[in-house]
Design a protein around this motif. Structure first.
Motif, PDB file in Angstrom:
ATOM      1  N   GLY A 149       0.814  -1.220   0.000  1.00 31.60           N
ATOM      2  CA  GLY A 149       0.000   0.000   0.000  1.00 31.60           C
ATOM      3  C   GLY A 149       0.842   1.263   0.000  1.00 31.60           C
ATOM      4  O   GLY A 149       0.322   2.356   0.100  1.00 31.60           O
ATOM      5  N   ARG A 150       2.170   1.110  -0.102  1.00 26.63           N
ATOM      6  CA  ARG A 150       3.011   2.312  -0.102  1.00 26.63           C
ATOM      7  C   ARG A 150       3.087   2.911  -1.503  1.00 26.63           C
ATOM      8  O   ARG A 150       2.790   2.239  -2.479  1.00 26.63           O
ATOM      9  CB  ARG A 150       4.426   1.973   0.340  1.00 26.63           C
ATOM     10  CG  ARG A 150       4.474   1.414   1.733  1.00 26.63           C
ATOM     11  CD  ARG A 150       5.902   1.271   2.143  1.00 26.63           C
ATOM     12  NE  ARG A 150       6.039   0.346   3.237  1.00 26.63           N
ATOM     13  CZ  ARG A 150       7.208  -0.022   3.735  1.00 26.63           C
ATOM     14  NH1 ARG A 150       8.327   0.436   3.212  1.00 26.63           N
ATOM     15  NH2 ARG A 150       7.260  -0.853   4.744  1.00 26.63           N
ATOM     16  N   LEU A 151       3.562   4.158  -1.564  1.00 27.01           N
ATOM     17  CA  LEU A 151       3.748   4.795  -2.866  1.00 27.01           C
ATOM     18  C   LEU A 151       4.969   4.160  -3.543  1.00 27.01           C
ATOM     19  O   LEU A 151       5.815   3.553  -2.889  1.00 27.01           O
ATOM     20  CB  LEU A 151       3.961   6.292  -2.682  1.00 27.01           C
ATOM     21  CG  LEU A 151       2.784   7.002  -2.004  1.00 27.01           C
ATOM     22  CD1 LEU A 151       3.112   8.463  -1.741  1.00 27.01           C
ATOM     23  CD2 LEU A 151       1.523   6.887  -2.865  1.00 27.01           C
ATOM     24  N   HIS A 152       5.042   4.341  -4.863  1.00 26.15           N
ATOM     25  CA  HIS A 152       6.063   3.648  -5.660  1.00 26.15           C
ATOM     26  C   HIS A 152       7.477   3.713  -5.065  1.00 26.15           C
ATOM     27  O   HIS A 152       8.129   2.684  -4.895  1.00 26.15           O
ATOM     28  CB  HIS A 152       6.057   4.238  -7.082  1.00 26.15           C
ATOM     29  CG  HIS A 152       7.154   3.736  -7.950  1.00 26.15           C
ATOM     30  ND1 HIS A 152       7.020   2.616  -8.744  1.00 26.15           N
ATOM     31  CD2 HIS A 152       8.420   4.179  -8.157  1.00 26.15           C
ATOM     32  CE1 HIS A 152       8.144   2.405  -9.399  1.00 26.15           C
ATOM     33  NE2 HIS A 152       9.015   3.338  -9.055  1.00 26.15           N
ATOM     34  N   ASN A 153       7.937   4.934  -4.760  1.00 29.81           N
ATOM     35  CA  ASN A 153       9.328   5.048  -4.305  1.00 29.81           C
ATOM     36  C   ASN A 153       9.555   4.456  -2.915  1.00 29.81           C
ATOM     37  O   ASN A 153      10.655   4.007  -2.604  1.00 29.81           O
ATOM     38  CB  ASN A 153       9.780   6.517  -4.320  1.00 29.81           C
ATOM     39  CG  ASN A 153       9.988   7.003  -5.743  1.00 29.81           C
ATOM     40  OD1 ASN A 153      10.457   6.239  -6.612  1.00 29.81           O
ATOM     41  ND2 ASN A 153       9.607   8.234  -6.006  1.00 29.81           N
ATOM     42  N   GLN A 154       8.507   4.440  -2.100  1.00 28.03           N
ATOM     43  CA  GLN A 154       8.662   3.816  -0.779  1.00 28.03           C
ATOM     44  C   GLN A 154       8.490   2.302  -0.873  1.00 28.03           C
ATOM     45  O   GLN A 154       9.146   1.546  -0.165  1.00 28.03           O
ATOM     46  CB  GLN A 154       7.650   4.388   0.209  1.00 28.03           C
ATOM     47  CG  GLN A 154       8.081   5.701   0.840  1.00 28.03           C
ATOM     48  CD  GLN A 154       7.717   6.889  -0.023  1.00 28.03           C
ATOM     49  OE1 GLN A 154       6.565   7.056  -0.390  1.00 28.03           O
ATOM     50  NE2 GLN A 154       8.702   7.704  -0.365  1.00 28.03           N
ATOM     51  N   ALA A 155       7.618   1.857  -1.782  1.00 31.81           N
ATOM     52  CA  ALA A 155       7.372   0.425  -1.921  1.00 31.81           C
ATOM     53  C   ALA A 155       8.585  -0.284  -2.523  1.00 31.81           C
ATOM     54  O   ALA A 155       8.736  -1.501  -2.401  1.00 31.81           O
ATOM     55  CB  ALA A 155       6.141   0.181  -2.794  1.00 31.81           C
ATOM     56  N   ARG A 156       9.463   0.491  -3.140  1.00 28.62           N
ATOM     57  CA  ARG A 156      10.663  -0.113  -3.734  1.00 28.62           C
ATOM     58  C   ARG A 156      11.449  -0.900  -2.685  1.00 28.62           C
ATOM     59  O   ARG A 156      12.002  -1.950  -2.976  1.00 28.62           O
ATOM     60  CB  ARG A 156      11.537   0.988  -4.341  1.00 28.62           C
ATOM     61  CG  ARG A 156      12.734   0.449  -5.113  1.00 28.62           C
ATOM     62  CD  ARG A 156      13.560   1.586  -5.672  1.00 28.62           C
ATOM     63  NE  ARG A 156      14.576   1.117  -6.599  1.00 28.62           N
ATOM     64  CZ  ARG A 156      15.783   0.722  -6.246  1.00 28.62           C
ATOM     65  NH1 ARG A 156      16.116   0.725  -4.965  1.00 28.62           N
ATOM     66  NH2 ARG A 156      16.654   0.294  -7.144  1.00 28.62           N
ATOM     67  N   ALA A 157      11.480  -0.370  -1.473  1.00 28.30           N
ATOM     68  CA  ALA A 157      12.247  -1.039  -0.420  1.00 28.30           C
ATOM     69  C   ALA A 157      11.707  -2.455  -0.190  1.00 28.30           C
ATOM     70  O   ALA A 157      12.485  -3.402   0.013  1.00 28.30           O
ATOM     71  CB  ALA A 157      12.167  -0.226   0.864  1.00 28.30           C
TER      72      ALA A 157
END
Ligand SMILES: Nc1ncnc2c1ncn2[C@@H]1O[C@H](COP(=O)(O)OP(=O)(O)OP(=O)(O)O)[C@@H](O)[C@H]1O
Length: 750
Positions: free
Chosen positions: A320-328
């Motif tokens: 559910g995170r935004l793209h750049n945070q979900a990358r992790a």
């Protein structure tokens, strides 16, 4: 009057002294907190001082005489001395009868007096008398209801909008003082005062809800930079300097997009379905390879199974995170799998959590692994996403599958060329949409991830440079507007915009923060906004405290609105209210009759506003042999040197040619919306660039082309004809459109 000005002078002196004292307390010395307090005190005194200087002209413009024999003076600001009220701020509740009292409802008044002043002296007095019984004959003789308004309207235009505090009309006052919450639509024909009313509403709201709005700020959105320049002096003249004025093209910090797309392209990019396109474009950058990828680490090879990538992607998306945070999440899943593979290569089948973490960190810095991860799930800035999308037929085909092939072709573009601006106004809401889905990237991560695509990096760098320049221009403008340029230099202020923001005013801080939520947003020429632009604007005002100002009949943009309900219902659940303005203060009746014919051709059910003035020369037409040469001759002949303003409004496709011809032939004439356009004796503009402006004289060139050149050509012609305050002419080579048959023909020019 002299007592009021004496008081004003005293206040200026004491404020100046306080400011000097604070500034004199040492430059950069003291603790951080001391400096910070000093800066904010200096800012406060400087703002107060600029407010006191801004009210010099027309400090007091009215007097109310009450039935109980008391009187009040009404002015731009409130002044008092030793507990005594000398002057009432026009926005105070007790000043309301000045704008609302009528003979039928005198609101406790016997007389309303309008005072005209010049150089601190009263030069004219006009009275509205409500107590006819008690009047002397002399008083009766001065009964002069509309004199002040008509005198104000008859004045020559200076190229800058003036405030109307002295002559606000009752229907306008109702809008200015309407409650803060909710969405208020102000619908009105051309020249009904929508813009000027919206600006006075901003001043009123700041006065009445000072605490709340000081913290969250007020944003005013206008159609183009020339328009913002046209209106920028109104609020400072009312003593309000902390309001942010912006075009849609400036709403993504770091960019000032002024180029417009062709109407068909703007329509596609402004379409509400573009939200889906951006969402799909982001998803498209979260890749699963078709088959397994080999990663050569030198000492051994690892294999990245497509199924592992698929699982990693699902996990990251479900986070559910935004793209750049979900990358992790994506990266961690993959590195875990690769680390276990690597352990096997080292002959270790079982490893504990700590070893796993160590291996993960080692792999993270392996070039082959970094490259693969960046390809599969890159960190993305909004700039990179848009650039990647609009320069790739394949990416567009995937993301914009809901659009036709022809519509997609309209979006496809060459990559940027150095030194030339790439973004158009309709890209800005798309960048904002992308930013919402991508999320922030930590600056240190950006630097460390030096494996991005070259072009994308160049674009990101360009954006950074834009930002620096933008900050500088903005800072200069702020200083000019607030009259503080002697005290702070623009470079320093610009630095502060990007760094320490604690000393900045609310408007200055909000200007650079994409996620800022404003206390109130005013949208002018709101009919022009596309659905995508509305999404962006609504994000800036989650409280939905807005004033939406416009005229559906003047919509020129193909992406613009067709009804207020269609525009606003999705964001307000139908809970918005509408006020109408019905009197045209700008265009004389003779010109408005011609414009009314054009309006009827757009929609016979639409009513033009009633003109308050008449007596202009009848609008004329003149046929010329060649457009450029003929137009230049007519313009030169029409300029009477009396210091008024003139606009030459031309079809978009001919603006370069006609602009050059007129500028070459007419001394002082300016082509296009430059910084000096508003002060020039004549300026050549497209209709889109003349939106919201007004001029003493207007010459419209080749109306047939204006009509046929855009899907909303009739609306454009209507806008063009209603810009004039005194005189209107039409120059044409081909036959005139039948809708302009009312024009008085002059002898043709060979
Ligand atoms: N009460 C008033 N007193 C004096 N001047 C007024 C008043 N109301 C409006 N005006 C003047 O009328 C002109 C038109 O006002 P404004 O530009 O706000 O109209 P508008 O409705 O925004 O027009 P458009 O939609 O055509 O851009 C301006 O010069 C404005 O100062």
């Amino acid at each position: 009057m002299s007592r009021l000005y004496t008081r004003l002078d005293v206040l200026r002196e004491t404020t100046q002294r306080s400011l000097d004292q604070v500034l004199g307390q040492g430059g950069s010395g003291g603790t951080h907190q001391n400096r910070s307090e000093r800066d904010s005190m200096a800012g406060m005194y400087a703002a107060r001082l600029s407010r006191l200087w801004s009210v010099e002209n027309g400090l007091c413009f009215g007097r109310l005489d009450h039935t109980d024999q008391t009187s009040l003076y009404i002015g731009r600001i409130g002044l008092s001395e030793e507990e005594r009220r000398l002057l009432i701020d026009w926005r105070a509740p007790v000043a309301q009868p000045f704008y609302r009292a009528t003979p039928a409802s005198p609101m406790g008044l016997t007389r309303r007096r309008h005072l005209q002043t010049r150089d601190r002296r009263v030069v004219a007095v006009n009275d509205d008398l409500f107590d006819l019984e008690g009047l002397t004959d002399a008083d009766r003789a001065t009964l002069n209801g509309e004199a002040a308004l008509l005198a104000a309207l008859a004045e020559k235009r200076t190229g800058r909008m003036r405030d109307i505090v002295a002559t606000i009309q009752s229907e306008q006052d109702r809008i200015i003082r309407a409650d803060l919450p909710g969405v208020l639509v102000v619908q009105g024909g051309p020249g009904t005062g929508k813009t000027v009313v919206a600006l006075h509403r901003a001043a009123y709201l700041l006065y009445t809800h000072r605490e709340r709005l000081d913290r969250r700020g007020v944003l005013i959105i206008g159609p183009n930079l020339t328009f913002l320049r046209y209106i920028e002096q109104v609020l400072p003249s009312l003593g309000e300097t902390d309001v942010l004025l912006m075009t849609i093209g400036e709403m993504f910090p770091g960019l000032t997009a002024t180029t417009r797309d062709r109407p068909e392209t703007a329509q596609v990019k402004g379409d509400a379905r573009m939200a889906q396109v951006i969402a799909r474009a982001v998803r498209d950058r979260q890749r699963v390879p078709k088959r397994s990828v080999e990663l050569d680490l030198g000492k051994y090879k690892l294999f990245l199974d497509w199924r592992v990538c698929d699982a990693a992607r699902t996990k990251a998306v479900r986070s559910g995170r935004l793209h750049n945070q979900a990358r992790a999440v994506f990266v961690r899943h993959i590195l875990n799998k690769l680390a276990r593979q690597a352990a096997k290569h080292m002959g270790r089948n079982l490893i504990d959590e700590d070893e796993l973490a160590d291996l993960r960190e080692e792999l993270r810095t392996e070039p082959a692994v970094k490259t693969a991860l960046n390809r599969l799930w890159p960190y993305l800035t909004p700039h990179q996403l848009l650039l990647g999308l609009f320069t790739s037929r394949e990416r567009l085909a995937y993301a914009a599958e809901a659009f036709t092939r022809e519509e997609r072709a309209l979006m496809l573009r060459e990559p940027p060329v150095r030194g030339r601006s790439w973004y158009t106004e309709s890209d800005v809401p798309l960048l904002d949409e992308a930013a919402e889905l991508l999320g922030e990237i930590d600056q240190s991560v950006l630097v460390a991830t030096a494996l991005q695509n070259e072009e994308e990096l160049a674009a990101a760098r360009e954006a950074e440079e834009h930002e620096r320049r933008y900050e500088l221009t903005y800072a200069r403008e702020v200083l000019e507007l607030t009259g503080l340029s002697d005290m702070i230099d623009a470079e320093r202020l610009a630095e502060r915009h990007r760094g320490d923001v604690s000393h900045l005013t609310t408007a200055e801080r909000a200007a650079t923060d994409r996620t800022w939520a404003f206390g109130h947003v005013i949208v002018d020429e709101a009919q022009e906004l596309s659905p995508m632009a509305w999404r962006m604007v609504m994000r800036r005002c989650p409280a939905r405290s807005m004033t939406v100002v416009g005229d559906i009949a003047q919509t020129g943009s193909s992406a613009g609105g067709r009804s207020w309900g269609a525009v606003l219902d999705p964001y307000t659940g139908g809970r918005w209210r509408e006020e109408r303005l019905t009197v045209n203060y700008r265009t004389p009746a003779e010109i408005m009759a011609l414009a009314a014919d054009v309006l009827a051709s757009i929609d016979a059910s639409l009513d033009p506003p009633d003109s308050v003035r008449e007596g202009a020369a009848p609008p004329w037409s003149q046929q010329v042999g060649t457009l450029a040469g003929g137009l230049a001759k007519v313009v030169a002949a029409e300029l009477d040197g009396s210091g008024g303003t003139m606009a030459v409004l031309v079809p978009e496709s001919a603006v370069d040619e006609l602009g050059a011809a007129v500028a070459a032939a007419v001394p002082g004439a300016v082509a296009g919306p430059s910084a000096t356009a508003l002060e020039a004796p004549a300026v050549v503009l497209t209709v889109a660039d003349a939106k919201g402006l007004e001029f003493d004289a207007v010459i419209v060139a080749e109306p047939e082309r204006i009509l046929t050149e855009s899907p909303r050509g009739a609306n454009d012609l209507y806008v063009a004809l209603t810009r004039a305050t005194r005189g209107l002419g039409v120059v044409h080579t081909t036959s005139l459109p039948p809708v302009l048959s009312r024009l008085t023909a002059r002898p043709p020019l060979p």
